[in-house]
Design an enzyme around this catalytic site. Sequence first.
Site, mmCIF file in Angstrom:
data_model
loop_
_atom_site.group_PDB
_atom_site.id
_atom_site.type_symbol
_atom_site.label_atom_id
_atom_site.label_comp_id
_atom_site.label_asym_id
_atom_site.label_seq_id
_atom_site.Cartn_x
_atom_site.Cartn_y
_atom_site.Cartn_z
ATOM 1 N N LYS A 37 0.797 -1.183 -0.099
ATOM 2 C CA LYS A 37 -0.046 0.022 -0.060
ATOM 3 C C LYS A 37 1.142 1.440 -0.024
ATOM 4 C CE LYS A 37 -3.960 1.925 2.586
ATOM 5 N NZ LYS A 37 -4.920 1.833 3.826
ATOM 6 N N SER A 91 -9.940 2.126 2.693
ATOM 7 C CA SER A 91 -9.001 2.744 1.787
ATOM 8 C C SER A 91 -7.982 1.945 1.126
ATOM 9 C CB SER A 91 -8.183 3.768 2.738
ATOM 10 O OG SER A 91 -7.506 3.148 3.765
ATOM 11 N N SER A 112 -10.132 -0.793 6.995
ATOM 12 C CA SER A 112 -9.655 -0.452 5.603
ATOM 13 C C SER A 112 -9.029 -1.902 4.747
ATOM 14 C CB SER A 112 -8.762 0.424 5.556
ATOM 15 O OG SER A 112 -9.471 1.745 5.298
HETATM 16 N N1 GLN Z 1 -13.246 4.067 6.172
HETATM 17 C C1 GLN Z 1 -12.960 4.554 7.419
HETATM 18 C C2 GLN Z 1 -12.508 6.041 7.397
HETATM 19 O O1 GLN Z 1 -12.601 6.681 6.099
HETATM 20 C C3 GLN Z 1 -11.632 3.836 7.728
HETATM 21 C C4 GLN Z 1 -10.436 3.954 7.060
HETATM 22 C C5 GLN Z 1 -9.401 3.158 7.420
HETATM 23 O O2 GLN Z 1 -9.421 2.198 7.899
HETATM 24 N N2 GLN Z 1 -8.153 3.626 6.981
HETATM 25 O O3 GLN Z 1 -11.951 6.673 8.030
#
Ligand code: GLN
Length: 490
Positions: free
Chosen positions: A77, A152, A176
């Site tokens: 990532k 994400s 995410s």
């Molecule tokens: N969807 C969640 C957010 O927007 C979690 C994102 C994540 O786990 N990085 O914060």
Amino acid sequence: MIHKYTIAELSQGLSNGDFSSVEVTQYYLDRMQQFNPQLNCYITQCNEHALAQAKAADDLRAKGQAQGITGIPIAQKDLFCTKDIKTSCGSKMLDNFISPYNATVVERCNDAGMVMLGKLNMDEFAMGSSNENSHYGPVKNPWDMTRVPGGSSGGSAAAVAARLAPCATGTDTGGSIRQPAALTGLTGLKPTYGRVSRFGMVAFASSLDQGGPLTQTAEDAALVLTIIAGHDPKDSTSMKQEVPDYSTTLNDSIHGKTIGIPKEYFTNALDPEVGDTIHTAIKAFEKLGANIKSISLPNTHLAVPVYYVIAPAEASSNLSRFDGVRYGYRCENPKDLLDLYKRTRAEGFGEEVKRRILIGTYALSAGYYDAYYLKAQQVRHLIRDDFIKAFNEVDVILGPTAPTTAFKLGEKMNDPVSMYLSDLYTINVNLAGLPSLALPSGFVNDLPVGLQLIGKDFDEATLLNLGHQYQQVTDWHRQIPTAFDKGEAA
Ligand code: GLN
């Protein structure tokens, strides 16, 4: 058809001499060239670097110095810092950023002789549930190109689902790793907070962020976790706790294990067809000898609101470092210092990131701190206490990972609250710091569905054991989207 292999199978093939790491790596690089333009899952492809690492891995193997995972490709990532290779975090702010050092996760993959194929697309600064917040454009879901892969870590999920990498890393602050794994039919592990070093991971919300693998199988997740986990003197929140070889307990019987089913996870927020596949999976675990017990996590409904105070608060503090002075984007011709700060941040950050900074700054400001941030931290304790109580009666907790299957690109972009609710079942796990494993558990209208197993602190071994046993009696994890299931015989 190298892309059909799990990393356990690739490892076997490498040690049998069926193929070399250079051959496997070249095969994946060719697939990336062929398919990435449709999916947009890679931000950076590292062809030369990967082939050099593969050659080094083959040399190690020839000398009898290879570990099981040596020579296996992985994609990172794009928030894990990589020396001499761009680390963008999905943001214009870091579009020109080259880290002078490797993240510990990257370093440990290198030390094990893994091959880095490239850096994966993601929501900007890991904020999002659909991978539509990236400076580099949205990622498509390989199961249906009109839909999101989740976020994400959407690039990670799409890359592994389309087999443009046999495995990838992701990070999970509120879901995410698990939510994109569920939306693309993968296995995704969010380790216990402190299990995997955060050193060199661009910070979003420091008390929640945790890196982990996205793979085809629980067995593969065990292989990757075994090398990336463990104490790191460079991360004061990483725990000094021994790392077991997670592969050695995968075949243990799960007979007599007790699985808790939280009633708060099966309300009308859950798509009924998604719910049906979860109930079928529960029966499979019962058949494997597990006891099923209904439990309650009464504060579940508070998790999303609490998270959207704590995560933005921490983000607003972490992101203050992007000021146009030290590194990253800098606006052109600033009039003075204030203009430099203002325009750099206005031009360098995307909409969602700005929204979070504003919410976070507000929640931390004098006069509101007690009402919002402190209160949220108190409720966070209640959420963790729910789990601690439940674990007096059960070994693991099982529920859906996401309330629906993958939604359409653009569908939730103008409705942040509905986007935030994608993480309804994952966020409380981050707030409690617990490990959780998402597993593919079926399809609804040809789109993948995932369940998640939530474990006690540092009990990843039990999650992986249950996941592996479930994958011995199901083949959801073996499904590959038709459009990407083609390639030359190696
Ligand atoms: N969807 C969640 C957010 O927007 C979690 C994102 C994540 O786990 N990085 O914060």
